[in-house]
Design an enzyme around this catalytic site. Structure first.
Site, short mmCIF file in Angstrom:
data_model
loop_
_atom_site.label_atom_id
_atom_site.label_comp_id
_atom_site.label_asym_id
_atom_site.label_seq_id
_atom_site.Cartn_x
_atom_site.Cartn_y
_atom_site.Cartn_z
N HIS A 24 -7.83 -7.88 -0.61
CA HIS A 24 -6.63 -7.38 -0.97
C HIS A 24 -6.03 -7.92 -2.17
CE1 HIS A 24 -2.77 -5.44 0.43
NE2 HIS A 24 -2.34 -6.37 -0.48
N HIS A 28 0.97 -1.33 -0.01
CA HIS A 28 0.09 0.00 0.05
C HIS A 28 0.85 1.08 0.25
CE1 HIS A 28 -4.08 -1.64 0.38
NE2 HIS A 28 -3.80 -2.19 1.36
N ASP A 61 -7.46 -2.28 -1.65
CA ASP A 61 -8.46 -3.35 -1.05
C ASP A 61 -9.88 -2.85 -1.55
OD1 ASP A 61 -6.53 -4.34 0.61
OD2 ASP A 61 -6.87 -2.54 2.25
N GLU A 82 -6.71 -12.11 3.24
CA GLU A 82 -7.59 -10.97 3.09
C GLU A 82 -8.39 -11.19 1.88
OE1 GLU A 82 -5.61 -7.38 3.57
OE2 GLU A 82 -5.25 -7.77 5.93
#
Length: 199
Positions: A183, A117, A124, A180
């Site tokens: 993600h 990120h 996301d 996740e």
């Protein structure tokens, strides 16, 4: 077709002329994917910290990464779905605050190493219907339980929309994170520098 044209224009931005667009520029994704639902959770208190961490709800990504995301958005649009942007580029200073709160590398990158990120090369995302309402999703954002892991989240009827999202993102060249379901990383994320550029 709008997103495909935008993606092609972004991809051409790799020319290294002075002042010319570059594929490693951070760009505002809302200008590339005009129908994206901007719901940056760290710009609100609706996140695992319960605090507002971003000063503005602006999704930035590297130009080439935004071009990939535009391809995924185009595919999803054909299925009457819109991308929901939960998190994009994250300044290094905010990464440090997240690590202070959750020092678990399965969910938050150590700021000493940096995060994808922080390179503007991870996103996301979730899905909404044409009206912008979230569809049925396996878990909420930042669910740190096993239920958010792909091996659980993509199973059965409850995982149908997450599977749809994953197919579009993988087809556009992104790599999913196992812990996740929301993600996705650009495959060349490591080539982008870490940044603390403001949102």
């Amino acid at each position: 077709m709008i997103a495909i044209a935008a993606a092609a224009a972004l991809a051409r931005g790799s020319v290294a002329e002075p002042g010319a667009p570059r594929d490693d520029d951070l760009v505002d994704v809302a200008r590339v994917i005009e129908d994206a639902v901007i719901d940056l959770r760290y710009a609100t208190a609706d996140n695992f910290t319960g605090a507002v961490l971003y000063p503005v709800a602006r999704c930035k990504l590297r130009r080439a990464v935004a071009a990939r995301l535009a391809k995924a958005a185009e595919a999803l649009r054909a299925a009457e779905r819109r991308l929901v942007l939960w998190d994009c580029y994250r300044p290094r200073s905010i990464q440090a605050e997240l690590w202070r709160r959750v020092p678990d590398p399965r969910y938050v990158a150590d700021p000493k190493k940096g995060s994808r990120h922080g390179r503007g090369a991870a996103v996301d995302v979730a899905l909404a219907d044409r009206a912008g309402a979230l569809v049925a999703l396996p878990t909420k954002f930042d669910d740190f339980s096993e239920a958010a892991h792909r091996r659980s989240a993509l199973v059965g009827d409850a995982g149908a929309e997450a599977r749809r999202l994953e197919r579009a993102m993988v087809d556009a060249g992104f790599r999913p994170l196992s812990t996740e379901w929301w993600h996705f990383d650009a495959p060349d994320a490591a080539r982008y520098a870490l940044s603390d550029e403001p949102l």
